[in-house]
Design a protein around this motif. Structure first.
Motif, PDB file in Angstrom:
ATOM      1  N   UNK A 282       0.811  -1.176   0.048  1.00 17.07           N
ATOM      2  CA  UNK A 282       0.083   0.155   0.028  1.00 17.07           C
ATOM      3  C   UNK A 282       0.903   1.147   0.003  1.00 17.07           C
ATOM      4  N   UNK A 283       2.042   1.219   0.907  1.00 19.63           N
ATOM      5  CA  UNK A 283       2.724   2.502   0.849  1.00 19.63           C
ATOM      6  C   UNK A 283       3.362   2.726  -0.302  1.00 19.63           C
ATOM      7  N   UNK A 284       3.838   1.676  -1.312  1.00 21.80           N
ATOM      8  CA  UNK A 284       4.516   1.751  -2.551  1.00 21.80           C
ATOM      9  C   UNK A 284       3.758   2.285  -3.619  1.00 21.80           C
ATOM     10  N   UNK A 285       2.304   1.732  -3.578  1.00 18.62           N
ATOM     11  CA  UNK A 285       1.160   2.038  -4.577  1.00 18.62           C
ATOM     12  C   UNK A 285       1.010   3.549  -4.327  1.00 18.62           C
ATOM     13  N   UNK A 286       0.828   3.936  -2.882  1.00 17.18           N
ATOM     14  CA  UNK A 286       0.381   5.268  -2.893  1.00 17.18           C
ATOM     15  C   UNK A 286       1.520   6.396  -3.396  1.00 17.18           C
ATOM     16  N   UNK A 287       2.871   5.874  -2.832  1.00 15.68           N
ATOM     17  CA  UNK A 287       3.927   6.708  -3.173  1.00 15.68           C
ATOM     18  C   UNK A 287       4.023   6.724  -4.887  1.00 15.68           C
ATOM     19  N   UNK A 291       3.817  10.509  -7.040  1.00 18.04           N
ATOM     20  CA  UNK A 291       4.676  10.960  -7.761  1.00 18.04           C
ATOM     21  C   UNK A 291       4.311  10.534  -9.184  1.00 18.04           C
ATOM     22  N   UNK A 292       2.970  10.696  -9.698  1.00 23.75           N
ATOM     23  CA  UNK A 292       2.735  10.412 -11.243  1.00 23.75           C
ATOM     24  C   UNK A 292       3.363   9.349 -11.933  1.00 23.75           C
ATOM     25  N   UNK A 296       0.288   4.191 -13.230  1.00 22.49           N
ATOM     26  CA  UNK A 296      -0.953   4.153 -13.242  1.00 22.49           C
ATOM     27  C   UNK A 296      -1.574   4.767 -14.874  1.00 22.49           C
ATOM     28  N   UNK A 297      -0.629   5.214 -15.370  1.00 23.44           N
ATOM     29  CA  UNK A 297      -0.888   5.955 -16.663  1.00 23.44           C
ATOM     30  C   UNK A 297      -1.745   7.292 -16.501  1.00 23.44           C
ATOM     31  N   UNK A 305      -2.885  18.303 -12.464  1.00 24.65           N
ATOM     32  CA  UNK A 305      -3.518  18.934 -11.409  1.00 24.65           C
ATOM     33  C   UNK A 305      -4.688  18.215 -10.970  1.00 24.65           C
ATOM     34  N   UNK A 306      -5.515  17.773 -12.052  1.00 24.69           N
ATOM     35  CA  UNK A 306      -6.955  17.307 -11.531  1.00 24.69           C
ATOM     36  C   UNK A 306      -7.139  16.331 -10.743  1.00 24.69           C
ATOM     37  N   UNK A 307      -5.945  15.287 -10.799  1.00 23.40           N
ATOM     38  CA  UNK A 307      -5.650  13.947 -10.365  1.00 23.40           C
ATOM     39  C   UNK A 307      -6.259  14.094  -8.738  1.00 23.40           C
TER      40      UNK A 307
END
Length: 327
Positions: A282-287, A291-292, A296-297, A305-307
């Protein structure tokens, strides 16, 4: 749909025993979850809860509407990520525009299945259309098993035909029921079907005895295996039943959604829009989302900035939450 709670609950579930065969119906009542600010749409969440976290591989169930979008603002969820799951969108009323980082651009309509596979990582947006006046439906998640949780992104659309069984109209969007079979691919055996009962009607359906089942009531007063269920309640039945009997005690039609699958034996970790196997997942996916990362494409038509930003992580490692032990 995104889980847009500001402080999402961290849940660890799976690899547990269910309720004993022949046990009575377990009734799960929903908790209300607002999706955003003061004009936000509120959903009724029946999974996951402390009493039960999974039904088969079904791990998340939000039930919403009918909502007047002029009052609630409808659905307006900017690009957000998913990992380790499939999302199932099923509407009773209104429309939602779906866009994802696979390049899919689809309109979710009543009676039409839209299934998105997150796998290793995907992002998507969901916005109710301008012509929608009332929004009403369910949003469901399916946990992917270990061997497939890093699979490639995918999107499937399917329009099931309605079949009749006694006094019920049935649309099978996943799995098979009443002679109707969905061609949509899943990674564990599943059942998903909308069942609309005529006023006063009763129907007995043959089901897989290896499956556990959950019946979510949208409209009407329904008896499942002789037990009363009211609108927004979900009735759970353990494996071991070869038949399910549903009876409508209402003067009007009763609409339900039947979910099923064999008990999911793997332990999973759920937080926000991610499913993994450990807190570190979870920590890795969030990071990577923050960080775009390319994981996740990007969703066409939206700016960076809408994300939707990820909430802050919990201050503790996720601890197990299990279903009740077998009696």
């Amino acid at each position: 749909m995104s889980n847009v709670e500001v402080e999402p609950v961290a849940v660890r579930c799976g690899a547990r025993e269910g309720v004993a065969e022949g046990a009575p119906v377990e009734v799960i009542t929903p908790r209300d979850v607002p999706l955003g600010g003061p004009r936000a749409m509120t959903v009724r969440r029946t999974l996951p809860q402390r009493a039960r976290t999974l039904i088969g591989a079904w791990c998340f169930a939000d039930h919403y509407g009918p909502d007047d979008v002029s009052e609630t603002g409808g659905m307006d969820v900017a690009p957000h990520p998913h990992t380790g799951l499939q999302t199932v969108s099923w509407l009773f009323g209104g429309e939602i525009e779906h866009r994802d980082s696979l390049g899919s651009h689809a309109t979710v309509r009543p009676g039409e299945l839209n299934l998105m596979t997150g796998g290793h990582g995907i992002s998507h947006s969901e916005v109710s259309t301008a012509r929608t006046t009332v929004l009403h439906g369910v949003q469901l998640w399916v946990a992917l098993p270990e061997e497939h949780r890093h699979t490639e992104r995918d999107f499937q659309h399917y329009v099931p035909e309605s079949v009749r069984s006694g006094g019920a109209g049935i649309r099978v969007f996943l799995g098979s029921l009443a002679g109707s079979v969905s061609p949509v691919r899943t990674f564990t055996p599943l059942l998903g079907a909308e069942i609309v009962l005529d006023p006063g009607a009763s129907v007995t359906l043959a089901v897989d005895p290896a499956f556990e089942h959950g019946l979510l009531v949208d409209e009407g007063d329904v008896r499942l295996a002789g037990h009363p269920l009211r609108p927004a309640e979900l009735g759970y039945l353990a494996p071991g039943r070869a038949e399910l009997t549903l009876a409508n005690e209402s003067a009007g039609a009763a609409r339900t959604v039947l979910l099923g699958g064999p008990p999911f034996e793997e332990e999973i970790v759920m937080w926000w829009n991610f499913i993994g196997r450990s807190h570190d997942d979870i920590v890795r996916a969030r990071e990577e989302w923050q960080n775009a990362s390319d994981r996740f494409g990007a969703v066409e038509g939206w700016n960076d900035e809408d994300r939707l930003p990820a909430p802050a992580l919990p201050n503790a490692v996720i601890t197990p939450r299990r279903n009740p032990p077998r009696r």
